[in-house]
Scaffold this active site. Sequence first.
Site, PDB file in Angstrom:
ATOM      1  N   ASP A 217       0.810  -1.207   0.000  1.00 14.65           N
ATOM      2  CA  ASP A 217       0.000   0.000   0.000  1.00 14.65           C
ATOM      3  C   ASP A 217       0.855   1.274   0.000  1.00 14.65           C
ATOM      4  OD1 ASP A 217      -2.327   1.467   0.046  1.00 14.65           O
ATOM      5  OD2 ASP A 217      -2.711   1.184   2.183  1.00 14.65           O
ATOM      6  N   HIS A 218       0.378   2.273  -0.694  1.00 16.49           N
ATOM      7  CA  HIS A 218       0.970   3.620  -0.713  1.00 16.49           C
ATOM      8  C   HIS A 218       2.483   3.594  -0.972  1.00 16.49           C
ATOM      9  CE1 HIS A 218      -2.476   6.161   0.143  1.00 16.49           C
ATOM     10  NE2 HIS A 218      -2.902   5.234   0.964  1.00 16.49           N
TER      11      HIS A 218
ATOM     12  N   GLU B  86      -2.808  -0.175  -8.500  1.00 22.87           N
ATOM     13  CA  GLU B  86      -3.799   0.863  -8.233  1.00 22.87           C
ATOM     14  C   GLU B  86      -3.062   2.196  -8.169  1.00 22.87           C
ATOM     15  OE1 GLU B  86      -7.153   0.468  -5.359  1.00 22.87           O
ATOM     16  OE2 GLU B  86      -5.976   1.860  -4.140  1.00 22.87           O
TER      17      GLU B  86
ATOM     18  N   HIS C 256     -10.488   4.755  -0.538  1.00 21.63           N
ATOM     19  CA  HIS C 256      -9.415   4.767   0.447  1.00 21.63           C
ATOM     20  C   HIS C 256      -9.897   5.434   1.729  1.00 21.63           C
ATOM     21  CE1 HIS C 256      -5.447   3.913  -1.806  1.00 21.63           C
ATOM     22  NE2 HIS C 256      -6.442   3.252  -2.361  1.00 21.63           N
TER      23      HIS C 256
ATOM     24  N   LYS D 139      -9.670   9.333   8.914  1.00 25.02           N
ATOM     25  CA  LYS D 139      -9.362   8.044   9.530  1.00 25.02           C
ATOM     26  C   LYS D 139     -10.366   7.663  10.615  1.00 25.02           C
ATOM     27  CE  LYS D 139      -5.588   7.541   7.121  1.00 25.02           C
ATOM     28  NZ  LYS D 139      -5.474   6.502   6.088  1.00 25.02           N
TER      29      LYS D 139
END
Length: 480
Positions: free
Chosen positions: A150-151, A263, A339, A305
Amino acid sequence: MFEQQPFTQVSESVTRYGDTTYALVNCDQPGDCQLLVRGVIDGFEGETLADGSLLGSRSPHNAVVLRQRLPWLQPAVLGLQTSAGFGDRLGIATPGHVLATRGTGVAPIYAQQSVRENTRTGRTPQQVVDDAMWGAFHAGWKESWGADADHLKTLEDIPPFVAAGYTFYTIDPGEYVDDAVETDDAETRRRKVEQLPWSDLQSTLEETSERYQRAFTLDDRTLTFTQEDLYKALGKYGGAVAHTARMARRLQELQDQRPFEMEMSVDETGTTTALLEHFYIASELKRLGVPFVSLAPRFVGRFEKGVGYIGDLDELTQNINGHASIMRYFDNSYKLSLHTGSDKFEVYPIAMQATGGLVHLKTAGTSYLEALRLIASIDRPLFREIWDFTREHYENDRRTYHVSAVLSETLPAEQLTDEQLPELLNQFGPRQILHVTFGSVLDTYGAELQRILRAHLPEYWAYIQRHFDKHLAPFKQQTR
């Protein structure tokens, strides 16, 4: 089934494949299981027993061999299935994720961690995959599952994830997104566009202008690029597209014909992704041959978040419908990605209806919050200590997150009753504070949290299942 005593087996894990049977046993202390192999034991490490079977640990070596023996324990590509990613910052949550996933038709990504999260938890990409694999084996999951790096932001981020067998790579080119373009004057914007890395974009400004300065007819609207619109899209996202293409080329080199998915994520940036900008990004990625399976734009409103959506739901509905229409223009060849998607229960039905199931939900810290919810119920003194600790570290730890909890609006532990402690996990400010301070908490209290949670794993998994049942219900009802 294994019948020899004194082994106490995890019944869900018992698997016969070919001439060999595998199971987790001796789980008297949850989380400390051993691997029992009866049949062909070559390659595994451990103690060979009198009957010829092998008893070994859940070691990295045995994880490799088990993946080779049981192919469904290897991360796989998931394609355009409705999918969800489950971050696990403690490495023990996967059986709970399996309980929630089973029967939904949602394709899971059980191993999901970013470079930032690995740094803060002290885990490696390989440990994340191994923990997810052992958890899936423990719960008897025998369907496909993915592993999301991820990221990823730099070329140097990629190799450890490739070596660990990840199959899904989330490219985050946020550092190359120029939000200032939206307010730049025309001359500044023109200069920025001219200075784009046109060689990486494999084009010129003149060719790009010819490609886009016209009308594009979608199923329910028409998009028209003026020169100003195009220059905004180019100036804001041109560098990000170029960097994503560079990352894709590096991945293709390292993967060496092994299947993988990509992605592109621009959700953690300062300004909303306009529909024209989404169109430009998707069109350029396709022109450049970037094999992306999902795209995470910055939607209207705020996806923060650990809390619900902040904004007008009618406006968000129109926005997601617009992004979905662009996806359909490109033959439904990729998914929209949500996300910071955990706990946005009001958003899921909107996204599913707009996309017809072409959606990926990404969650990260919500499983960690469920661990804290359990701690608040079974060890209140420890939770009080953690709560005050997170209040001390919030202002520093929040710097890399888009959050809006206000510390002064929360109370220290001494002013809270025991009954109020679990309720902190249901409140906006405390929930965000607990969410973004996970790294500091794990540095200080990680060993104690692991000890307590491993002694109460069935309860923890039940908390996770209940939480994710609510997440996945809208996706289950409308999965294509």
